[in-house]
Motif scaffolding. Sequence first.
Motif, PDB file in Angstrom:
ATOM      1  N   THR A   1      -6.052   2.467  -7.757  1.00  0.00           N
ATOM      2  CA  THR A   1      -5.228   2.373  -6.555  1.00  0.00           C
ATOM      3  C   THR A   1      -4.516   3.686  -6.243  1.00  0.00           C
ATOM      4  O   THR A   1      -4.511   4.138  -5.095  1.00  0.00           O
ATOM      5  CB  THR A   1      -4.197   1.236  -6.694  1.00  0.00           C
ATOM      6  N   ALA A   2      -3.916   4.311  -7.234  1.00  0.00           N
ATOM      7  CA  ALA A   2      -3.189   5.567  -7.008  1.00  0.00           C
ATOM      8  C   ALA A   2      -4.117   6.665  -6.511  1.00  0.00           C
ATOM      9  O   ALA A   2      -3.772   7.405  -5.578  1.00  0.00           O
ATOM     10  CB  ALA A   2      -2.483   6.002  -8.284  1.00  0.00           C
TER      11      ALA A   2
ATOM     12  N   GLY B   1      -7.587  -6.975 -14.052  1.00  0.00           N
ATOM     13  CA  GLY B   1      -6.867  -7.277 -12.828  1.00  0.00           C
ATOM     14  C   GLY B   1      -6.494  -6.064 -11.995  1.00  0.00           C
ATOM     15  O   GLY B   1      -5.772  -6.188 -11.010  1.00  0.00           O
ATOM     16  N   HIS B   2      -6.982  -4.887 -12.367  1.00  0.00           N
ATOM     17  CA  HIS B   2      -6.696  -3.670 -11.618  1.00  0.00           C
ATOM     18  C   HIS B   2      -7.721  -3.489 -10.500  1.00  0.00           C
ATOM     19  O   HIS B   2      -8.920  -3.714 -10.713  1.00  0.00           O
ATOM     20  CB  HIS B   2      -6.736  -2.444 -12.538  1.00  0.00           C
ATOM     21  N   ARG B   3      -7.235  -3.089  -9.324  1.00  0.00           N
ATOM     22  CA  ARG B   3      -8.144  -2.854  -8.207  1.00  0.00           C
ATOM     23  C   ARG B   3      -9.019  -1.645  -8.480  1.00  0.00           C
ATOM     24  O   ARG B   3      -8.557  -0.639  -9.018  1.00  0.00           O
ATOM     25  CB  ARG B   3      -7.349  -2.637  -6.919  1.00  0.00           C
ATOM     26  N   VAL B   4     -10.279  -1.748  -8.071  1.00  0.00           N
ATOM     27  CA  VAL B   4     -11.248  -0.687  -8.260  1.00  0.00           C
ATOM     28  C   VAL B   4     -11.879  -0.404  -6.893  1.00  0.00           C
ATOM     29  O   VAL B   4     -12.549  -1.275  -6.328  1.00  0.00           O
ATOM     30  CB  VAL B   4     -12.324  -1.098  -9.299  1.00  0.00           C
TER      31      VAL B   4
ATOM     32  N   THR C   1       1.974   1.904   0.670  1.00  0.00           N
ATOM     33  CA  THR C   1       1.347   1.622   1.964  1.00  0.00           C
ATOM     34  C   THR C   1      -0.004   0.949   1.767  1.00  0.00           C
ATOM     35  O   THR C   1      -0.311  -0.049   2.422  1.00  0.00           O
ATOM     36  CB  THR C   1       1.189   2.913   2.789  1.00  0.00           C
ATOM     37  N   LEU C   2      -0.798   1.464   0.861  1.00  0.00           N
ATOM     38  CA  LEU C   2      -2.117   0.876   0.600  1.00  0.00           C
ATOM     39  C   LEU C   2      -1.979  -0.565   0.135  1.00  0.00           C
ATOM     40  O   LEU C   2      -2.663  -1.465   0.656  1.00  0.00           O
ATOM     41  CB  LEU C   2      -2.865   1.713  -0.443  1.00  0.00           C
ATOM     42  N   LEU C   3      -1.079  -0.822  -0.792  1.00  0.00           N
ATOM     43  CA  LEU C   3      -0.888  -2.190  -1.281  1.00  0.00           C
ATOM     44  C   LEU C   3      -0.316  -3.098  -0.195  1.00  0.00           C
ATOM     45  O   LEU C   3      -0.663  -4.278  -0.126  1.00  0.00           O
ATOM     46  CB  LEU C   3       0.014  -2.182  -2.509  1.00  0.00           C
ATOM     47  N   ARG C   4       0.533  -2.564   0.668  1.00  0.00           N
ATOM     48  CA  ARG C   4       1.075  -3.360   1.773  1.00  0.00           C
ATOM     49  C   ARG C   4      -0.039  -3.746   2.741  1.00  0.00           C
ATOM     50  O   ARG C   4      -0.127  -4.892   3.171  1.00  0.00           O
ATOM     51  CB  ARG C   4       2.184  -2.582   2.497  1.00  0.00           C
ATOM     52  N   TRP C   5      -0.909  -2.797   3.091  1.00  0.00           N
ATOM     53  CA  TRP C   5      -2.031  -3.103   3.988  1.00  0.00           C
ATOM     54  C   TRP C   5      -2.927  -4.186   3.395  1.00  0.00           C
ATOM     55  O   TRP C   5      -3.390  -5.071   4.102  1.00  0.00           O
ATOM     56  CB  TRP C   5      -2.853  -1.847   4.268  1.00  0.00           C
ATOM     57  N   ILE C   6      -3.169  -4.120   2.097  1.00  0.00           N
ATOM     58  CA  ILE C   6      -3.984  -5.144   1.444  1.00  0.00           C
ATOM     59  C   ILE C   6      -3.248  -6.483   1.460  1.00  0.00           C
ATOM     60  O   ILE C   6      -3.826  -7.513   1.807  1.00  0.00           O
ATOM     61  CB  ILE C   6      -4.343  -4.728   0.002  1.00  0.00           C
ATOM     62  N   GLY C   7      -1.975  -6.471   1.117  1.00  0.00           N
ATOM     63  CA  GLY C   7      -1.182  -7.705   1.081  1.00  0.00           C
ATOM     64  C   GLY C   7      -1.042  -8.367   2.443  1.00  0.00           C
ATOM     65  O   GLY C   7      -1.008  -9.590   2.552  1.00  0.00           O
TER      66      GLY C   7
END
Length: 75
Positions: A19-20, A51-54, A32-38
């Motif tokens: 993710t980073a 459980g880590h995004r790839v 921002t990236l995690l907010r867009w996904i959420g």
Amino acid sequence: MKKYTDWLIYKNGGEKMNTASAAKALVISTATLLRWIGQEKVKDVHKNRNGHRVFTEEDIKEISKYRDMLTPPQN
């Protein structure tokens, strides 16, 4: 797209990013990236067994389309 240096190499799935690194490649914050996904502005990506995004190169391209839609052109 391949010029970015944070690609991780997986035995069974080619090149991927965490993710980073994906946020860095997209020139946005991780938050921002995690907010867009959420908020389902962009589709969620595959998660590894921990459980880590790839993120794949295709994921980065799709998210960059959304980012570019939001960013006004600079003159």
